[in-house]
Design an enzyme around this catalytic site. Structure first.
Site, PDB file in Angstrom:
ATOM      1  N   CYS A  87      34.213 -48.128 -16.522  1.00  0.00           N
ATOM      2  CA  CYS A  87      32.867 -47.769 -16.965  1.00  0.00           C
ATOM      3  C   CYS A  87      32.087 -46.970 -15.924  1.00  0.00           C
ATOM      4  CB  CYS A  87      32.079 -49.028 -17.293  1.00  0.00           C
ATOM      5  SG  CYS A  87      31.713 -50.074 -15.858  1.00  0.00           S
ATOM      6  N   GLU A 130      35.799 -51.293 -25.071  1.00  0.00           N
ATOM      7  CA  GLU A 130      34.460 -51.713 -24.650  1.00  0.00           C
ATOM      8  C   GLU A 130      34.042 -50.862 -23.468  1.00  0.00           C
ATOM      9  OE1 GLU A 130      31.896 -54.238 -21.833  1.00  0.00           O
ATOM     10  OE2 GLU A 130      33.815 -53.187 -21.571  1.00  0.00           O
ATOM     11  N   ARG A 174      22.801 -58.126 -21.639  1.00  0.00           N
ATOM     12  CA  ARG A 174      23.890 -57.201 -21.322  1.00  0.00           C
ATOM     13  C   ARG A 174      24.244 -56.389 -22.571  1.00  0.00           C
ATOM     14  NH1 ARG A 174      27.675 -57.607 -17.248  1.00  0.00           N
ATOM     15  NH2 ARG A 174      29.614 -56.445 -17.485  1.00  0.00           N
ATOM     16  N   ARG A 176      26.322 -53.463 -24.359  1.00  0.00           N
ATOM     17  CA  ARG A 176      27.563 -52.713 -24.202  1.00  0.00           C
ATOM     18  C   ARG A 176      27.913 -52.042 -25.527  1.00  0.00           C
ATOM     19  NH1 ARG A 176      26.441 -53.360 -19.706  1.00  0.00           N
ATOM     20  NH2 ARG A 176      27.734 -53.977 -17.925  1.00  0.00           N
TER      21      ARG A 176
END
Length: 365
Positions: A87, A130, A174, A176
């Protein structure tokens, strides 16, 4: 038969775990599919993550290293590809370099192309990815369009949605992006991302039992340093600096690389030793300010307490959990994927139908 979504077919699905980290995505899918999924290949280049992975998964094969050096023909056939590709190139906390990002001789921003390469060859039923929310807005959204188009070009229907971990039973803010790709010959028109339980969970719910080791309590010298740092930035109009979280509230996102522990400090006044067990400047602070423990970070990510952390240095654990995924969110999405695959398989007279475990759990509750 197909009108009742409680029923599914017992099928063994084979999966591969790319950019596996410490197995967070795999754990979510294992929880959802239970005994009906088998991991046949794992790739992770970080040695310390490999060690943690091996402690928690009893595979009869070695973990492969750098995926760019793995021939797709050497990977066993599989039905589901799990891929939490790196990421850092797209993170809002990073430099936003995307496809131009260069790290140790390889471009992290293009590592998703390894997923495309492998899946183009094997044509699995499902590809699951993800990444950070920043991926969706990088280069004004063009990067994300390139990624989705790449999966479409190799024969997949792409679904994506930003979900927040705080909506899935963990006290962590969080966000995502989750990408689910179904092979075009699979009718995935019924697929929907889960909404989450919206269950109220707070930091107090994931705290370890007292006493907490004094090594997690900050020194008075360090606390003063943090305060001065925050004051300097506040004078410049910045919001940088440490943050003490309310135990009855939720944590901020734990960060890729394990950095930023000071953004999730706690005041834990339960009895604990004031005698340092590590070398520190000054004394342990008398305000009871501490950082979260690695086990608490694991709980923030939905990892069960049975997940083995023995023998792994805290430095590596913070990095690994910061880089990992929230298991609860993965499991919820995986259950929705399983529903699609189950309906696809209810086609013949030899299909064996069983009630979905989550329906049983609802009744039991």
């Amino acid at each position: 038969m197909l009108s009742d979504e409680r029923f599914m077919v017992i099928v063994m699905y084979k999966s591969i775990d790319l950019f596996a980290g410490i197995g967070g995505i795999r754990t979510g899918f294992d929880n959802a599919f239970k005994k009906n999924i088998e991991t046949v290949f794992v790739s992770e280049w970080d040695d310390f993550a490999q060690k943690t992975y091996r402690q928690n998964f009893a595979d009869n094969f070695d973990i492969a290293g750098d995926i760019t050096k793995i021939d797709e023909n050497d990977i066993p056939e599989f039905d589901i590809c799990l891929a939490g590709f790196p990421c850092q190139a797209f993170s809002l906390a990073g430099k936003h370099m995307g496809f131009d990002d260069d790290y140790k001789g390889m471009c992290r921003g293009t590592l998703f192309q390894e997923v495309v390469r492998i899946c183009d060859h094997h044509k699995p039923k499902v590809i699951f990815c993800e990444n950070v929310k920043g991926l969706t807005i990088h280069d004004r959204g063009r990067t994300f369009k390139v990624i989705k188009r790449a999966f479409e070009q190799i024969g997949y229907t792409v679904y994506d949605k930003v979900l927040n971990s705080k909506d899935f039973g963990v006290p962590q803010n969080r966000e995502r992006i989750y990408i689910v790709c179904f092979r075009n010959d699979i009718d995935a028109s019924s697929f929907r991302f889960p909404q989450g339980s919206k269950e109220k969970v707070c930091i107090r719910d994931i705290m370890e039992d007292a006493p907490i080791s004094p090594k997690y309590y900050l020194s008075d010298v360090y606390v003063d340093t943090l305060r001065r740092h925050k004051e300097r930035h506040a004078a410049k109009g910045h919001g940088f600096g440490y943050e003490i979280r309310d135990l009855d509230d939720i944590a901020g996102a734990i960060v890729c690389g394990g950095m930023g522990r000071e953004r999730n400090l706690l005041i834990d006044a339960r009895p604990h030793s004031m005698k340092p067990v590590t070398h520190i400047k000054g004394e342990i602070n008398k305000e009871d300010i501490r950082k979260m423990t690695p086990r608490e970070w694991a709980r923030l990510q939905g990892f069960p307490d049975s997940y083995n952390l023995d023998g792994i240095a805290d430095t590596h654990l913070y990095k690994q959990f910061g880089n990992s995924v929230t298991v609860n969110v993965i499991e919820a999405i995986a259950k929705e994927i399983l529903k699609v695959l189950a309906r696809e398989n209810v086609t013949g007279n030899d299909a064996v139908n069983v009630l979905l475990d989550d329906k049983k759990e609802q009744k039991a509750g």
